[in-house]
Design an enzyme around this catalytic site. Structure first.
Site, PDB file in Angstrom:
ATOM      1  N   TYR C 362       4.157  -9.473  -3.071  1.00 42.82           N
ATOM      2  CA  TYR C 362       5.489  -9.082  -2.574  1.00 42.82           C
ATOM      3  C   TYR C 362       5.889  -9.734  -1.252  1.00 42.82           C
ATOM      4  O   TYR C 362       5.101 -10.418  -0.623  1.00 42.82           O
ATOM      5  CB  TYR C 362       5.685  -7.569  -2.568  1.00 42.82           C
ATOM      6  CG  TYR C 362       4.830  -6.681  -1.678  1.00 42.82           C
ATOM      7  CD1 TYR C 362       4.028  -7.145  -0.660  1.00 42.82           C
ATOM      8  CD2 TYR C 362       4.893  -5.302  -1.894  1.00 42.82           C
ATOM      9  CE1 TYR C 362       3.298  -6.271   0.125  1.00 42.82           C
ATOM     10  CE2 TYR C 362       4.165  -4.417  -1.114  1.00 42.82           C
ATOM     11  CZ  TYR C 362       3.365  -4.906  -0.113  1.00 42.82           C
ATOM     12  OH  TYR C 362       2.659  -4.046   0.646  1.00 42.82           O
ATOM     13  N   GLU C 363       7.156  -9.535  -0.938  1.00 39.51           N
ATOM     14  CA  GLU C 363       7.819 -10.218   0.186  1.00 39.51           C
ATOM     15  C   GLU C 363       7.626 -11.728   0.077  1.00 39.51           C
ATOM     16  O   GLU C 363       7.363 -12.417   1.051  1.00 39.51           O
ATOM     17  CB  GLU C 363       7.343  -9.658   1.535  1.00 39.51           C
ATOM     18  CG  GLU C 363       7.754  -8.183   1.665  1.00 39.51           C
ATOM     19  CD  GLU C 363       7.672  -7.635   3.066  1.00 39.51           C
ATOM     20  OE1 GLU C 363       7.891  -8.406   4.016  1.00 39.51           O
ATOM     21  OE2 GLU C 363       7.401  -6.439   3.189  1.00 39.51           O
ATOM     22  N   GLY C 364       7.777 -12.226  -1.155  1.00 38.29           N
ATOM     23  CA  GLY C 364       7.609 -13.652  -1.420  1.00 38.29           C
ATOM     24  C   GLY C 364       6.206 -13.920  -1.912  1.00 38.29           C
ATOM     25  O   GLY C 364       5.246 -13.741  -1.163  1.00 38.29           O
TER      26      GLY C 364
END
Lengths: 262, 397, 386
Positions: C362-364
């Site tokens: 997550y978050e990229g």
């Protein structure tokens, strides 16, 4: 409202070891901590301050290094801390300690409630709370498992006794001693810790409290410890080893005694 | 300065033993001699630690109530559900033992209606019952009971006042002691009178049961103690003793107070009184979880006993607090105590060491419990206890 | 390693450590098992001022900065990755307001967040737009002094638990990434509801939920920055928050190493403690070394941000990639050291391994992070900066 919490710095008894030959404590490396029971008293005071408004002043008696427990209380959210420290307090028993704390409460002035822990883990006497109440001639409620209700005039407490709960309505000012059932003490806050870093306690001596030498320390203490010893050793008996079934037979013989062995 | 610790420099060998004993780090070695700083709280721990007796504690004695004219032993009676509590009967037995026949044992009965209680107190050892009777004394409340006990002591001048270390005794006695400006020792487990000095030697556990401290109250009277329930022995009741009852006058002012009892909520009925059990089967950390207590209940039932626990088990939430045995729980003295999966830390030991016979089952042969159990069994409790249950059932058909 | 933390940072670490010990470790297995949001722990964190640290003093915070947030997140993650992300996601949600909000927006929304009275969440991901953030479908159409939002946001951390949401929506789909805008949407706004609650592999204490917008009327004053700035707001927000993911990864890895060390010193096989075997020793040494490297990189990036560096997207991506890969490796090794016990739910390391996995996603995702890093390297080279 004005709340006072009386706290004590104690050795962490979980860390204490014993010199069995001399019957004394080995104190090397044993940390000093805020008496765990006092954290419930502090939490209770902080909660009532948070809901009713006012201030929480923490008082302790001890050597200069006892300042550490006041600092800890400040980091949890107490407003002020007073350290009763004086060579003259040395050797105080619960009577002399109660009186000094009571005088400090008088000097703080206009206090509504004094909260104490149930007892301290080093002495386990549970006498200081009632002693403070007697010195102030205030009512007391000990072994408080829950504070139900509080106003400027009165407090309703649940007092946990052996066979049930007494629900008591008590006029203020009063002294309450708090059990661990009452609450879960909070973790210090960041702002509290920041405040604690620059905190300096108010220092009061015996003279500041108007106490004469006869009333303080060893002279003001009717009791004194004459000897200490480790608990009398009970000697171990035979130790049995074997299969579970073998052990069960031996145990059953010993437990059932004359009952028939079929 | 109200007391002083002296290091006798000629005797001190600079060994440093006292440094390790000092709870407040007040001692240091300077030029091979011990020196004491202002941090000293005059506790006296160092005196014992010194191998060459180079440390002396000097007392500066002050005022306090005089010692003259005090005699006899007073026991503050505690009622539960209208009857004398077991702890009171134990205290009467202990008071008789202390008196050695030479001191009068007075039971102070504070109540609304004495009924036949005085005769029961007499059967268990009271020479005399001092009855403080008033409708306002039906329930225990701090201030009325303080006023009555203080008045009784002022009138009667006992040398020794005993009460049980219950929530009542530990509420009442410190308040009375402070009111009378005399000394009180809490939660004693042993009492004796020094034949030379006539002082009451009061022994109690401190530091979580790690240390037994003996305390005197040598400058004021009375000498007051609360005594741990379950430690002292009550006497066989003696019906031939003559009942002597005196009244202590109680006026309305004495029963006034600033607390009122709104209600009393009795504990739920299924509670057990471990202190009454003849056999106790206790489980500790080794039980691993609450689901395993079933076999202890089964064993206890077979033996006609109750189930207890160590603090570790109670703190883990496996079993409720009323079953806890130890320094912070109950003190028990059953005929048979079976410690299962309990290491035997001092905290637990002080609550059960007066048991007649101690059995211990533990997997670890080095567990401290084996150093004081009468019968040790090294094995896995999850195998030994089921095997024992089977064995008992088999023998009983 | 001694990072010479200030007294304030040490205080934050100590407070988080105490909360972890008293309030998180005892319940983490139950939270994980029951998929339950740790509301009571959020209240404890709030009372200890931990939500104040990333908010400036002017808005009721203590303004301690990025490193402080990393230290707190790491220490909480050491006990439970799920609890820690529920905490850290608030900073992510607040970041658009902190970075781009108007004075009015800051004064209105930041103080209750600083006090922990309200929780916050950031809503970017959609069913059709994950790594390709420019592909979002949620529409925002201006209607007088309101915007009408329609669409669905997916996998929103703190969804359903937060009261304040920062939402990225397309105000002009014809302009692609330049057509996105950022909005503040409060719980209870008509047309805003919660959808499916996810049942996740790890970080199960955290809430992950759909947000559904059906003709949701958001006051125009809740637009953050200007129309068309949404993509920029989102990217800068993620640049700022990635060290937090790195700190979470470092904490999870440290927690796993703690467990592995404790176990290896107790467990005996072939008559000796297993930490006396070289095979185990090598694993422990590598685990500790990689954790220290990840922590050093994470702290260095956070310090760079706190010192006012204008550009740190490459570095924050590096920290996130490196630390999350370390977390996955270390937690897997910890399970290995505990052997069969490590695979069982009675021991916490299998949960740590499950918790660690999300930090790579997550978050990229870590693949996207590597693209970010490479793009920056190429750009810097072209500009003659290298």
């Amino acid at each position: 409202m004005k709340f006072v919490v009386a706290v004590k710095q104690v050795p962490d008894t979980a860390e204490v070891r014993i010199d069995h030959e001399k019957g004394t404590l080995i104190r090397d490396g044993v940390p000093s901590i805020l008496n765990p029971f006092d954290t419930y008293a502090l939490e209770e005071a902080l909660r009532w301050r948070d809901s009713l408004g006012g201030t929480v002043t923490v008082i302790t008696m001890g050597p200069p290094q006892a300042e550490a427990v006041l600092t800890e209380a400040i980091s949890m959210g107490a407003d002020e801390g007073i350290l009763l420290t004086d060579r003259a307090f040395a050797g105080s028993d619960t009577r002399a300690t109660s009186q000094a704390i009571a005088e400090a409460v008088r000097k703080v002035g206009a206090v509504d409630v004094v909260f104490c822990g149930k007892q301290a883990i080093d002495g386990d006497t549970a006498q200081t709370g009632p002693g403070v109440a007697a010195s102030l001639d205030w009512p007391q409620v000990t072994f408080v498992g829950r504070v139900r209700e509080m106003t400027e005039e009165h407090v309703i407490c649940e007092r946990y006794v052996e066979n049930g709960v007494q629900v008591l309505d008590t006029r203020l000012p009063a002294v309450l001693t708090i059990l661990k059932d009452a609450n879960t003490p909070r973790v210090p806050s960041l702002r509290g810790k920041m405040k604690a870093r620059t905190f300096k306690p108010v220092l009061w001596s015996a003279a500041d409290l108007g106490l004469s030498p006869e009333e303080t320390g060893l002279s003001g203490s009717p009791t004194r410890v004459v000897t200490t010893a480790t608990p009398e050793a009970r000697h171990g008996g035979e130790i049995h080893r074997g299969t579970p079934e073998e052990l069960a037979v031996i145990m059953a013989d010993l437990l059932l005694g004359k009952e028939a062995r079929s | 300065m109200t007391g002083r610790l002296e290091i006798i420099r000629e005797k001190c060998v600079g060994c440093g033993a006292c440094l390790r004993s000092c709870p407040v780090d007040a001692l240091s070695i300077v030029e091979k001699k011990a020196v004491v700083s202002d941090a000293c709280n005059l506790c006296g721990m160092c005196i014992k630690s010194c191998p060459v007796d180079a440390i002396v504690l000097h007392h500066v004695t002050g005022g306090g109530a005089g010692l003259e004219g005090y005699s006899g032993i007073m026991v503050a009676v505690e009622l539960r559900d209208g009857r004398p509590d077991r702890s009171t009967l134990e205290l009467l037995g202990e008071a008789r033992r202390l008196s050695g026949g030479a001191r009068r044992v007075t039971a102070l009965l504070i109540c609304a209606e004495p009924g036949d209680i005085p005769s029961e107190l007499t059967r268990y050892g009271a020479d005399r019952v001092l009855a403080a009777v008033h409708p306002g004394l039906e329930h225990y409340l701090t201030e009325p009971f303080t006023a009555v006990l203080a008045a009784a002591i002022r009138a009667d001048k006992p040398e020794i006042v005993l009460a049980a270390a219950t929530t009542q005794g530990r509420d009442l006695m410190p308040r009375v002691a402070k009111t009378l400006e005399t000394g009180l020792t809490a939660d004693c487990t042993e009492l004796r009178i020094d034949p030379d000095t006539n002082q009451l030697m009061q022994t109690r556990p401190a530091f979580g049961g790690n240390i037994m401290a003996t305390i005197v109250c040598d400058r004021t009277r009375p000498q007051m103690s609360t005594v741990r329930p379950g430690v002292m022995k009550r006497l066989e009741p003696d019906d031939s003793r003559r009942v002597l009852v005196e009244r202590l006058p109680v006026d309305d002012g004495m029963v006034a107070g600033r607390s009122t009892l709104l209600e009393f909520i009795p504990s739920v009925g299924n509670e057990i009184d471990l202190t009454e059990s003849e056999v106790i089967v206790s489980g500790g950390r080794g039980m691993k979880g609450p689901e395993n207590y079933g076999m202890l209940h089964e064993l206890a039932e077979l033996l006609g006993g109750s189930v207890g626990a160590s603090r570790a088990a109670v703190d883990s939430g496996w079993i409720p607090y009323p079953r806890q045995v130890g320094q912070t729980g109950k003190t028990v003295q059953p005929r048979k105590y079976i410690a299962v999966g309990i290491s035997g830390a001092v905290q637990h030991r002080v609550g059960m060491q007066s048991s007649d016979e101690i059995f211990a089952v533990n997997r670890d042969p080095d567990a401290p419990v084996f150093t004081f159990a009468n019968h040790g069994f090294v094995g896995d409790l999850f195998e030994v206890i089921p095997a024992l249950i089977n064995e008992i059932k088999r023998r009983r058909g | 390693m001694d990072y010479m933390l200030s007294d304030d940072l040490k205080a934050i670490r100590d407070i988080c450590g105490e909360i972890a010990e008293k309030h998180i470790r005892p319940v983490r297995a139950a939270l994980d098992e029951e998929n339950r949001f740790p509301r009571e722990i959020m209240d404890i964190l709030a009372r200890s001022d931990l939500f104040s640290i990333y908010i400036p003093e002017a808005y009721g915070g203590t303004g301690m900065g990025s490193l402080a947030l990393c230290v707190a997140t790491e220490e909480l993650s050491r006990a439970c990755g799920g609890v820690a992300v529920s905490y850290a996601a608030n900073a992510l949600g607040a970041m658009p307001i902190l970075l781009f909000g108007s004075e009015d927006q800051k004064s209105k929304y930041l103080p209750p967040l600083a006090a922990g009275e309200k929780l916050c969440a950031f809503a970017l991901t959609e069913p059709e737009a994950g790594s390709d953030a420019a592909g979002i479908k949620t529409r925002a159409v201006r209607d007088g002094d309101h915007y009408i939002l329609n669409g669905t946001k997916q996998w929103i951390t703190n969804g359903g638990e937060a009261q304040i949401y920062t939402v990225i929506a397309m105000s002009d789909p014809t302009r692609g990434a330049r057509g996105a805008s950022a909005f503040i949407v409060e719980e209870g706004t008509p047309g805003f509801s919660y959808g499916k609650k996810e049942d996740k592999m790890g970080i199960r204490a955290s809430a992950t939920r759909e947000l559904v917008f059906e003709d949701c009327r958001v006051p125009a004053e809740n637009l953050i920055a200007r129309e068309g700035m949404g993509f920029m707001v989102a990217m800068k927000t993620l640049d700022n928050s990635r060290p937090g993911v790195a700190a979470q990864a470092v904490g999870i890895a440290q927690g796993a190493l703690d467990e592995a060390l404790a176990y290896a010193s107790q467990r005996r096989q072939f008559g000796q403690r297993i930490d006396s075997f070289q095979g185990v020793q090598f694993m422990l040494a590598d685990m500790a070394t990689s954790i220290e490297a990840a922590r050093a990189l994470t702290y260095a990036v956070a310090r760079m941000m706190d010192a006012g560096s204008p550009r740190f997207e490459k570095e924050s991506a590096m920290a996130k990639v490196f630390a999350s890969d370390v977390a996955m490796q270390v937690t897997t090794d910890a399970v290995q050291i505990l052997g069969g016990y490590g695979y069982m739910k009675e021991y916490p390391v299998e949960k740590m391994m499950r918790d660690a996995k999300i930090t790579q996603i997550y978050e990229g995702t870590n693949q996207i992070q590597r693209l970010v890093i490479a793009a920056a390297l190429i750009r810097e080279t072209a500009a003659g900066m290298r």
